[in-house]
Design a protein around this motif. Structure first.
Motif, PDB file in Angstrom:
ATOM      1  N   PRO A  31      20.147   3.750   0.285  1.00 15.08           N
ATOM      2  CA  PRO A  31      19.400   3.117  -0.800  1.00 15.08           C
ATOM      3  C   PRO A  31      18.665   1.833  -0.399  1.00 15.08           C
ATOM      4  CG  PRO A  31      21.772   2.913  -1.156  1.00 15.08           C
ATOM      5  CD  PRO A  31      21.571   3.859  -0.007  1.00 15.08           C
ATOM      6  N   ALA A  32      19.190   1.060   0.522  1.00 17.52           N
ATOM      7  CA  ALA A  32      18.484  -0.163   0.933  1.00 17.52           C
ATOM      8  C   ALA A  32      17.157   0.178   1.606  1.00 17.52           C
ATOM      9  CB  ALA A  32      19.362  -1.001   1.857  1.00 17.52           C
ATOM     10  N   ALA A  33      17.116   1.253   2.367  1.00 16.90           N
ATOM     11  CA  ALA A  33      15.879   1.668   3.038  1.00 16.90           C
ATOM     12  C   ALA A  33      14.883   2.222   2.022  1.00 16.90           C
ATOM     13  CB  ALA A  33      16.186   2.702   4.116  1.00 16.90           C
ATOM     14  N   VAL A  34      15.369   3.030   1.094  1.00 18.88           N
ATOM     15  CA  VAL A  34      14.498   3.562   0.041  1.00 18.88           C
ATOM     16  C   VAL A  34      13.931   2.405  -0.773  1.00 18.88           C
ATOM     17  CG1 VAL A  34      14.449   4.957  -2.062  1.00 18.88           C
ATOM     18  CG2 VAL A  34      15.686   5.795  -0.046  1.00 18.88           C
ATOM     19  N   LEU A  35      14.790   1.448  -1.115  1.00 21.21           N
ATOM     20  CA  LEU A  35      14.338   0.290  -1.876  1.00 21.21           C
ATOM     21  C   LEU A  35      13.264  -0.484  -1.109  1.00 21.21           C
ATOM     22  CD1 LEU A  35      14.395  -1.675  -4.221  1.00 21.21           C
ATOM     23  CD2 LEU A  35      16.348  -2.810  -3.107  1.00 21.21           C
ATOM     24  N   ALA A  36      13.423  -0.635   0.188  1.00 24.75           N
ATOM     25  CA  ALA A  36      12.432  -1.381   0.977  1.00 24.75           C
ATOM     26  C   ALA A  36      11.044  -0.767   0.810  1.00 24.75           C
ATOM     27  CB  ALA A  36      12.845  -1.410   2.445  1.00 24.75           C
ATOM     28  N   GLN A  37      10.960   0.544   0.922  1.00 24.42           N
ATOM     29  CA  GLN A  37       9.671   1.220   0.762  1.00 24.42           C
ATOM     30  C   GLN A  37       9.101   0.992  -0.633  1.00 24.42           C
ATOM     31  OE1 GLN A  37       9.720   5.495   0.547  1.00 24.42           O
ATOM     32  NE2 GLN A  37       7.637   5.499  -0.203  1.00 24.42           N
ATOM     33  N   GLU A  38       9.910   1.239  -1.635  1.00 19.71           N
ATOM     34  CA  GLU A  38       9.431   1.123  -3.012  1.00 19.71           C
ATOM     35  C   GLU A  38       9.067  -0.315  -3.361  1.00 19.71           C
ATOM     36  OE1 GLU A  38       8.789   3.811  -4.666  1.00 19.71           O
ATOM     37  OE2 GLU A  38       9.926   5.269  -3.493  1.00 19.71           O
ATOM     38  N   TRP A  39       9.836  -1.266  -2.848  1.00 17.65           N
ATOM     39  CA  TRP A  39       9.583  -2.691  -3.079  1.00 17.65           C
ATOM     40  C   TRP A  39       8.208  -3.066  -2.529  1.00 17.65           C
ATOM     41  CZ3 TRP A  39      13.883  -6.688  -1.484  1.00 17.65           C
ATOM     42  CH2 TRP A  39      13.464  -7.994  -1.734  1.00 17.65           C
ATOM     43  N   TRP A  40       7.957  -2.690  -1.257  1.00 16.94           N
ATOM     44  CA  TRP A  40       6.675  -3.017  -0.652  1.00 16.94           C
ATOM     45  C   TRP A  40       5.522  -2.388  -1.441  1.00 16.94           C
ATOM     46  CZ3 TRP A  40       2.489  -0.459   1.269  1.00 16.94           C
ATOM     47  CH2 TRP A  40       1.534  -1.255   1.919  1.00 16.94           C
ATOM     48  N   GLU A  41       5.651  -1.106  -1.797  1.00 14.27           N
ATOM     49  CA  GLU A  41       4.581  -0.429  -2.533  1.00 14.27           C
ATOM     50  C   GLU A  41       4.369  -1.074  -3.898  1.00 14.27           C
ATOM     51  OE1 GLU A  41       5.307   3.791  -2.580  1.00 14.27           O
ATOM     52  OE2 GLU A  41       5.177   3.938  -0.399  1.00 14.27           O
ATOM     53  N   SER A  42       5.447  -1.469  -4.558  1.00 13.34           N
ATOM     54  CA  SER A  42       5.342  -2.120  -5.859  1.00 13.34           C
ATOM     55  C   SER A  42       4.572  -3.435  -5.753  1.00 13.34           C
ATOM     56  CB  SER A  42       6.746  -2.371  -6.429  1.00 13.34           C
ATOM     57  OG  SER A  42       6.679  -3.108  -7.618  1.00 13.34           O
ATOM     58  N   LEU A  43       4.864  -4.220  -4.733  1.00 12.99           N
ATOM     59  CA  LEU A  43       4.136  -5.477  -4.516  1.00 12.99           C
ATOM     60  C   LEU A  43       2.678  -5.218  -4.152  1.00 12.99           C
ATOM     61  CD1 LEU A  43       6.741  -7.623  -2.532  1.00 12.99           C
ATOM     62  CD2 LEU A  43       6.196  -7.712  -4.986  1.00 12.99           C
ATOM     63  N   PHE A  44       2.450  -4.212  -3.335  1.00 17.85           N
ATOM     64  CA  PHE A  44       1.095  -3.848  -2.925  1.00 17.85           C
ATOM     65  C   PHE A  44       0.237  -3.523  -4.151  1.00 17.85           C
ATOM     66  CE2 PHE A  44      -1.997  -0.653  -1.432  1.00 17.85           C
ATOM     67  CZ  PHE A  44      -2.585  -1.322  -0.374  1.00 17.85           C
ATOM     68  N   LYS A  45       0.835  -2.802  -5.087  1.00 17.22           N
ATOM     69  CA  LYS A  45       0.104  -2.386  -6.287  1.00 17.22           C
ATOM     70  C   LYS A  45      -0.107  -3.518  -7.296  1.00 17.22           C
ATOM     71  CE  LYS A  45       1.910   2.328  -6.099  1.00 17.22           C
ATOM     72  NZ  LYS A  45       2.859   3.243  -6.799  1.00 17.22           N
ATOM     73  N   LEU A  46       0.561  -4.653  -7.108  1.00 15.29           N
ATOM     74  CA  LEU A  46       0.316  -5.792  -7.992  1.00 15.29           C
ATOM     75  C   LEU A  46      -1.110  -6.308  -7.860  1.00 15.29           C
ATOM     76  CD1 LEU A  46       3.588  -7.907  -7.887  1.00 15.29           C
ATOM     77  CD2 LEU A  46       2.571  -6.789  -9.882  1.00 15.29           C
ATOM     78  N   ASN A  47      -1.711  -6.124  -6.700  1.00 10.50           N
ATOM     79  CA  ASN A  47      -3.109  -6.496  -6.499  1.00 10.50           C
ATOM     80  C   ASN A  47      -3.956  -5.419  -7.192  1.00 10.50           C
ATOM     81  OD1 ASN A  47      -5.775  -6.478  -5.441  1.00 10.50           O
ATOM     82  ND2 ASN A  47      -5.084  -7.582  -3.633  1.00 10.50           N
ATOM     83  N   PRO A  48      -4.731  -5.785  -8.206  1.00  6.04           N
ATOM     84  CA  PRO A  48      -5.497  -4.778  -8.951  1.00  6.04           C
ATOM     85  C   PRO A  48      -6.448  -3.959  -8.074  1.00  6.04           C
ATOM     86  CG  PRO A  48      -5.600  -6.910 -10.056  1.00  6.04           C
ATOM     87  CD  PRO A  48      -4.895  -7.123  -8.751  1.00  6.04           C
ATOM     88  N   VAL A  49      -6.992  -4.569  -7.057  1.00  4.32           N
ATOM     89  CA  VAL A  49      -7.885  -3.838  -6.151  1.00  4.32           C
ATOM     90  C   VAL A  49      -7.103  -2.735  -5.442  1.00  4.32           C
ATOM     91  CG1 VAL A  49      -9.346  -4.010  -4.094  1.00  4.32           C
ATOM     92  CG2 VAL A  49      -9.464  -5.781  -5.871  1.00  4.32           C
TER      93      VAL A  49
END
Length: 137
Positions: free
Chosen positions: A31-49
């Motif tokens: 789960p820590a590895a899965v979370l790392a991926q999802e965390w990064w993608e979630s932050l990436f998507k915070l940028n509207p562009v």
């Protein structure tokens, strides 16, 4: 802390992410590895562009998924002691099967090469957050 991280059963999915939010199945493998991926993608998507690009461009979505999965592999290596080469190949196969619309024209070895090109940044990203990620181990 952003993203907001919630846990819950996702009917077979390991996790889901939206801008600023991750839902993680705590019973998923590594789960820590899965979370790392999802965390990064979630932050990436915070940028509207980035959000718009990943919704309208297969190339942009592919780049996001490659980095996200490179981060998942880095977390497997740094937190769980996984064999990096095996993890890269497993993720490449999974990406080609699970995202056939954006990876259909890439061989598994091309996906591995693309993730490997992100290795340094992926490892640095995980190292910067390793203590928080290890809480989900």
């Amino acid at each position: 802390m952003i993203p907001i991280i919630l846990t819950g059963d996702l009917d077979g999915a390991n996790a889901r992410n939206w801008p600023g939010l991750v839902i993680l199945d705590p019973d998923c493998p590594k789960p820590a590895a899965v979370l790392a991926q999802e965390w990064w993608e979630s932050l990436f998507k915070l940028n509207p562009v980035n959000l718009i690009r990943t919704r309208t461009s297969d190339s942009a979505r592919r780049k996001m998924e490659i980095m996200g999965h490179a981060i998942e592999v880095a977390a497997e290596v740094l937190i769980y002691g996984a064999n990096e080469n095996s993890a890269l190949h497993r993720e490449a196969r999974a990406m080609r099967a699970g995202y056939d619309d954006i990876f259909e024209n890439m061989s598994a070895s091309a996906v591995v090469a693309a993730m490997t090109a992100e290795r340094r940044d992926a490892h640095a990203w995980v190292k910067d957050r390793i203590k928080k990620l290890e809480r989900y181990k």
